[in-house]
Design a protein around this motif. Structure first.
Motif, PDB file in Angstrom:
ATOM      1  N   ASN A  55      12.679  17.421 -25.906  1.00 15.51           N
ATOM      2  CA  ASN A  55      13.543  18.572 -25.706  1.00 15.51           C
ATOM      3  C   ASN A  55      15.018  18.254 -25.957  1.00 15.51           C
ATOM      4  O   ASN A  55      15.791  18.333 -24.990  1.00 15.51           O
ATOM      5  CB  ASN A  55      13.430  19.410 -24.380  1.00 15.51           C
ATOM      6  N   THR A  56      15.310  17.871 -27.138  1.00 14.47           N
ATOM      7  CA  THR A  56      16.609  17.282 -27.320  1.00 14.47           C
ATOM      8  C   THR A  56      17.684  18.247 -27.291  1.00 14.47           C
ATOM      9  O   THR A  56      18.969  17.513 -27.339  1.00 14.47           O
ATOM     10  CB  THR A  56      16.521  16.491 -28.603  1.00 14.47           C
ATOM     11  N   GLY A  57      17.714  19.353 -27.036  1.00 19.28           N
ATOM     12  CA  GLY A  57      18.800  20.396 -27.170  1.00 19.28           C
ATOM     13  C   GLY A  57      19.490  20.082 -25.993  1.00 19.28           C
ATOM     14  O   GLY A  57      20.657  20.777 -25.749  1.00 19.28           O
ATOM     15  N   LYS A  58      18.977  19.722 -24.982  1.00 22.72           N
ATOM     16  CA  LYS A  58      19.319  20.160 -23.653  1.00 22.72           C
ATOM     17  C   LYS A  58      19.839  18.915 -22.732  1.00 22.72           C
ATOM     18  O   LYS A  58      18.997  18.100 -22.341  1.00 22.72           O
ATOM     19  CB  LYS A  58      18.290  20.702 -22.638  1.00 22.72           C
ATOM     20  N   LEU A  59      21.056  18.617 -22.868  1.00 14.49           N
ATOM     21  CA  LEU A  59      21.845  17.490 -21.808  1.00 14.49           C
ATOM     22  C   LEU A  59      21.845  18.142 -20.469  1.00 14.49           C
ATOM     23  O   LEU A  59      22.404  18.921 -20.185  1.00 14.49           O
ATOM     24  CB  LEU A  59      23.223  17.254 -22.588  1.00 14.49           C
ATOM     25  N   ILE A  60      21.322  17.096 -19.664  1.00 17.94           N
ATOM     26  CA  ILE A  60      21.543  17.282 -18.119  1.00 17.94           C
ATOM     27  C   ILE A  60      22.568  16.077 -17.572  1.00 17.94           C
ATOM     28  O   ILE A  60      22.396  14.853 -18.040  1.00 17.94           O
ATOM     29  CB  ILE A  60      20.291  16.832 -17.450  1.00 17.94           C
ATOM     30  N   PHE A  61      23.830  16.854 -17.030  1.00 20.64           N
ATOM     31  CA  PHE A  61      24.931  15.661 -16.743  1.00 20.64           C
ATOM     32  C   PHE A  61      24.862  15.462 -15.182  1.00 20.64           C
ATOM     33  O   PHE A  61      24.123  16.290 -14.448  1.00 20.64           O
ATOM     34  CB  PHE A  61      26.091  16.642 -16.771  1.00 20.64           C
ATOM     35  N   GLY A  62      25.259  14.463 -14.822  1.00 24.81           N
ATOM     36  CA  GLY A  62      25.445  13.770 -13.595  1.00 24.81           C
ATOM     37  C   GLY A  62      26.804  14.652 -13.214  1.00 24.81           C
ATOM     38  O   GLY A  62      27.557  15.484 -13.784  1.00 24.81           O
ATOM     39  N   GLN A  63      27.058  14.367 -11.778  1.00 24.47           N
ATOM     40  CA  GLN A  63      28.226  15.271 -11.348  1.00 24.47           C
ATOM     41  C   GLN A  63      29.643  14.628 -11.626  1.00 24.47           C
ATOM     42  O   GLN A  63      30.592  15.242 -11.325  1.00 24.47           O
ATOM     43  CB  GLN A  63      28.099  15.362  -9.491  1.00 24.47           C
ATOM     44  N   GLY A  64      29.410  13.537 -12.183  1.00 25.39           N
ATOM     45  CA  GLY A  64      30.659  12.932 -12.666  1.00 25.39           C
ATOM     46  C   GLY A  64      31.355  12.006 -11.635  1.00 25.39           C
ATOM     47  O   GLY A  64      31.245  12.021 -10.354  1.00 25.39           O
ATOM     48  N   THR A  65      32.165  10.877 -11.835  1.00 23.49           N
ATOM     49  CA  THR A  65      33.045  10.116 -11.263  1.00 23.49           C
ATOM     50  C   THR A  65      34.199  10.056 -11.537  1.00 23.49           C
ATOM     51  O   THR A  65      34.603   9.843 -12.858  1.00 23.49           O
ATOM     52  CB  THR A  65      32.217   8.634 -11.365  1.00 23.49           C
ATOM     53  N   THR A  66      35.241  10.212 -10.672  1.00 16.53           N
ATOM     54  CA  THR A  66      36.511  10.294 -11.168  1.00 16.53           C
ATOM     55  C   THR A  66      36.992   8.619 -10.731  1.00 16.53           C
ATOM     56  O   THR A  66      36.952   8.093  -9.734  1.00 16.53           O
ATOM     57  CB  THR A  66      37.335  11.145 -10.102  1.00 16.53           C
ATOM     58  N   LEU A  67      37.757   8.330 -11.937  1.00 22.30           N
ATOM     59  CA  LEU A  67      38.120   6.719 -11.790  1.00 22.30           C
ATOM     60  C   LEU A  67      39.721   6.847 -11.538  1.00 22.30           C
ATOM     61  O   LEU A  67      40.465   7.467 -12.404  1.00 22.30           O
ATOM     62  CB  LEU A  67      37.712   6.056 -13.123  1.00 22.30           C
ATOM     63  N   GLN A  68      40.221   6.255 -10.788  1.00 25.79           N
ATOM     64  CA  GLN A  68      41.617   6.131 -10.444  1.00 25.79           C
ATOM     65  C   GLN A  68      41.938   4.647 -10.624  1.00 25.79           C
ATOM     66  O   GLN A  68      41.176   3.596 -10.231  1.00 25.79           O
ATOM     67  CB  GLN A  68      41.897   6.741  -9.210  1.00 25.79           C
ATOM     68  N   VAL A  69      43.112   4.405 -11.272  1.00 26.78           N
ATOM     69  CA  VAL A  69      43.326   3.133 -11.544  1.00 26.78           C
ATOM     70  C   VAL A  69      44.869   2.648 -11.081  1.00 26.78           C
ATOM     71  O   VAL A  69      45.798   3.322 -11.190  1.00 26.78           O
ATOM     72  CB  VAL A  69      43.629   2.755 -13.105  1.00 26.78           C
ATOM     73  N   LYS A  70      44.666   1.778 -10.135  1.00 26.42           N
ATOM     74  CA  LYS A  70      46.115   1.419  -9.414  1.00 26.42           C
ATOM     75  C   LYS A  70      46.928   0.353 -10.355  1.00 26.42           C
ATOM     76  O   LYS A  70      46.318  -0.713 -10.685  1.00 26.42           O
ATOM     77  CB  LYS A  70      45.857   0.847  -8.124  1.00 26.42           C
ATOM     78  N   PRO A  71      48.113   0.482 -10.501  1.00 24.01           N
ATOM     79  CA  PRO A  71      49.034  -0.652 -10.897  1.00 24.01           C
ATOM     80  C   PRO A  71      48.777  -1.913 -10.406  1.00 24.01           C
ATOM     81  O   PRO A  71      48.574  -2.063  -9.046  1.00 24.01           O
ATOM     82  CB  PRO A  71      50.441   0.003 -10.937  1.00 24.01           C
TER      83      PRO A  71
ATOM     84  N   ALA B 182      23.392  23.302 -34.349  1.00 21.96           N
ATOM     85  CA  ALA B 182      23.312  23.263 -33.040  1.00 21.96           C
ATOM     86  C   ALA B 182      24.509  23.740 -32.339  1.00 21.96           C
ATOM     87  O   ALA B 182      25.785  23.251 -32.542  1.00 21.96           O
ATOM     88  CB  ALA B 182      22.651  22.021 -32.513  1.00 21.96           C
ATOM     89  N   LEU B 183      24.378  24.569 -31.304  1.00 24.60           N
ATOM     90  CA  LEU B 183      25.362  25.047 -30.359  1.00 24.60           C
ATOM     91  C   LEU B 183      24.973  25.221 -29.008  1.00 24.60           C
ATOM     92  O   LEU B 183      24.018  25.443 -28.754  1.00 24.60           O
ATOM     93  CB  LEU B 183      26.119  26.365 -30.871  1.00 24.60           C
ATOM     94  N   TYR B 184      25.977  24.838 -28.202  1.00 20.85           N
ATOM     95  CA  TYR B 184      25.605  24.759 -26.664  1.00 20.85           C
ATOM     96  C   TYR B 184      26.583  25.487 -25.910  1.00 20.85           C
ATOM     97  O   TYR B 184      27.723  25.261 -26.385  1.00 20.85           O
ATOM     98  CB  TYR B 184      25.461  23.271 -26.313  1.00 20.85           C
ATOM     99  N   TRP B 185      26.307  25.832 -24.740  1.00 20.84           N
ATOM    100  CA  TRP B 185      27.155  26.299 -23.861  1.00 20.84           C
ATOM    101  C   TRP B 185      27.002  25.691 -22.520  1.00 20.84           C
ATOM    102  O   TRP B 185      25.898  25.682 -22.141  1.00 20.84           O
ATOM    103  CB  TRP B 185      26.988  27.926 -23.557  1.00 20.84           C
ATOM    104  N   TYR B 186      27.848  25.147 -21.950  1.00 17.64           N
ATOM    105  CA  TYR B 186      27.652  24.630 -20.413  1.00 17.64           C
ATOM    106  C   TYR B 186      28.775  25.088 -19.588  1.00 17.64           C
ATOM    107  O   TYR B 186      29.853  25.732 -20.005  1.00 17.64           O
ATOM    108  CB  TYR B 186      28.179  23.034 -20.682  1.00 17.64           C
TER     109      TYR B 186
ATOM    110  N   PHE C  24      24.093  22.794 -17.777  1.00 23.27           N
ATOM    111  CA  PHE C  24      23.475  23.545 -19.383  1.00 23.27           C
ATOM    112  C   PHE C  24      23.236  25.103 -19.079  1.00 23.27           C
ATOM    113  O   PHE C  24      22.698  25.397 -17.933  1.00 23.27           O
ATOM    114  CB  PHE C  24      22.347  22.846 -19.512  1.00 23.27           C
ATOM    115  N   LEU C  25      23.790  25.679 -20.001  1.00 21.56           N
ATOM    116  CA  LEU C  25      23.444  27.118 -19.779  1.00 21.56           C
ATOM    117  C   LEU C  25      22.661  27.562 -20.997  1.00 21.56           C
ATOM    118  O   LEU C  25      21.712  28.335 -20.645  1.00 21.56           O
ATOM    119  CB  LEU C  25      24.848  27.887 -20.179  1.00 21.56           C
ATOM    120  N   ILE C  26      22.886  27.466 -22.148  1.00 26.84           N
ATOM    121  CA  ILE C  26      22.119  27.949 -23.551  1.00 26.84           C
ATOM    122  C   ILE C  26      22.265  26.876 -24.540  1.00 26.84           C
ATOM    123  O   ILE C  26      23.147  26.283 -24.756  1.00 26.84           O
ATOM    124  CB  ILE C  26      22.400  29.344 -23.774  1.00 26.84           C
TER     125      ILE C  26
END
Lengths: 114, 117
Positions: free
Chosen positions: A98-114, B31-35, B45-47
């Protein structure tokens, strides 16, 4: 249910230090896997992707990621972080069936210290 | 244009009002996606539209949400009777064909920041 998990919400590293951002996936079959970066006020940029084959994937900006089936992981690494790498990083997966649907993780915020 | 264009970039609305968000994909992308990206969270993912096939609407959170796309052109995401929990950045993306699991890239727009008061 299919899912992608990034266990670390926020990471701080010193400039020049090495970096590893963790990503775990849960899919019925091996998914296609991606890492994106999102800088403040900008859209998502693809860093690298894994479909099959060599489990160590090279990307842009000096990033690489390693696919480990036994650990259901796809961790992102960089040997030496630059201040400009500070951003939010997202791991994502797609079911090859089902290649049209990406599932993302919640994200990681990277901070870089000088 | 050179990239995926979304409008408006910011939208402030009152609870209960309807809103329409627009996405212009890269020309030729089938292909077009909404997130949706809520504050401090990942992309949801929405549609997904692929050519003339029936869209994958499995990510739409409620029947207040709908999206249309005519052919391979502009798409609109409509949220009816907006609620405060709808506040988020709505991102649109397009790809040349077949979705992100081909060897082509997924191109994201800069998003619409929706704030429901």
């Amino acid at each position: 249910a299919q899912s992608v998990t990034q266990p670390d919400i926020h990471i701080t590293v010193s400039e020049g230090a090495s970096l590893e951002l963790r990503c775990n996936y849960s899919y019925g079959a091996t998914p296609y896997l991606f890492w994106y970066v999102q800088s403040p006020g900008q859209g998502l940029q693809l860093l690298l992707k894994y479909f099959s084959g060599d489990t160590l994937v090279q990307g842009i900006k000096g990033f690489e990621a390693e696919f480990k089936r036994s650990q259901s992981s796809f961790n992102l690494r960089k040997p030496s972080v630059h201040w400009s790498d500070a951003a939010e990083y997202f791991c994502a997966g797609a079911d090859p069936g089902n290649t049209g649907k990406l599932i993302f993780g919640q994200g990681t915020t990277l901070q870089v210290k000088p | 244009g050179a990239g995926v264009s979304q409008s408006p970039s910011n939208k402030v609305t009152e609870k209960g009002k309807d809103v329409e968000l627009r996405c212009d994909p890269i020309s030729g992308h089938t292909a077009l996606y909404w997130y949706r990206q809520r504050l401090g969270q990942g992309l949801e993912f929405l549609i997904y539209f692929q050519g003339n096939s029936a869209p994958d609407k499995s990510g739409l959170p409620s029947d207040r949400f709908s999206a249309e796309r005519t052919g391979e052109s502009v798409s609109t995401l409509t949220i009816q009777r907006t609620q405060q929990e709808d506040s988020a950045v709505y991102l649109c993306a397009s790809s040349p064909r077949g979705g992100p699991a081909t060897n082509e890239k997924l191109f994201f727009g800069s998003g619409t920041q929706l704030s429901v008061l």
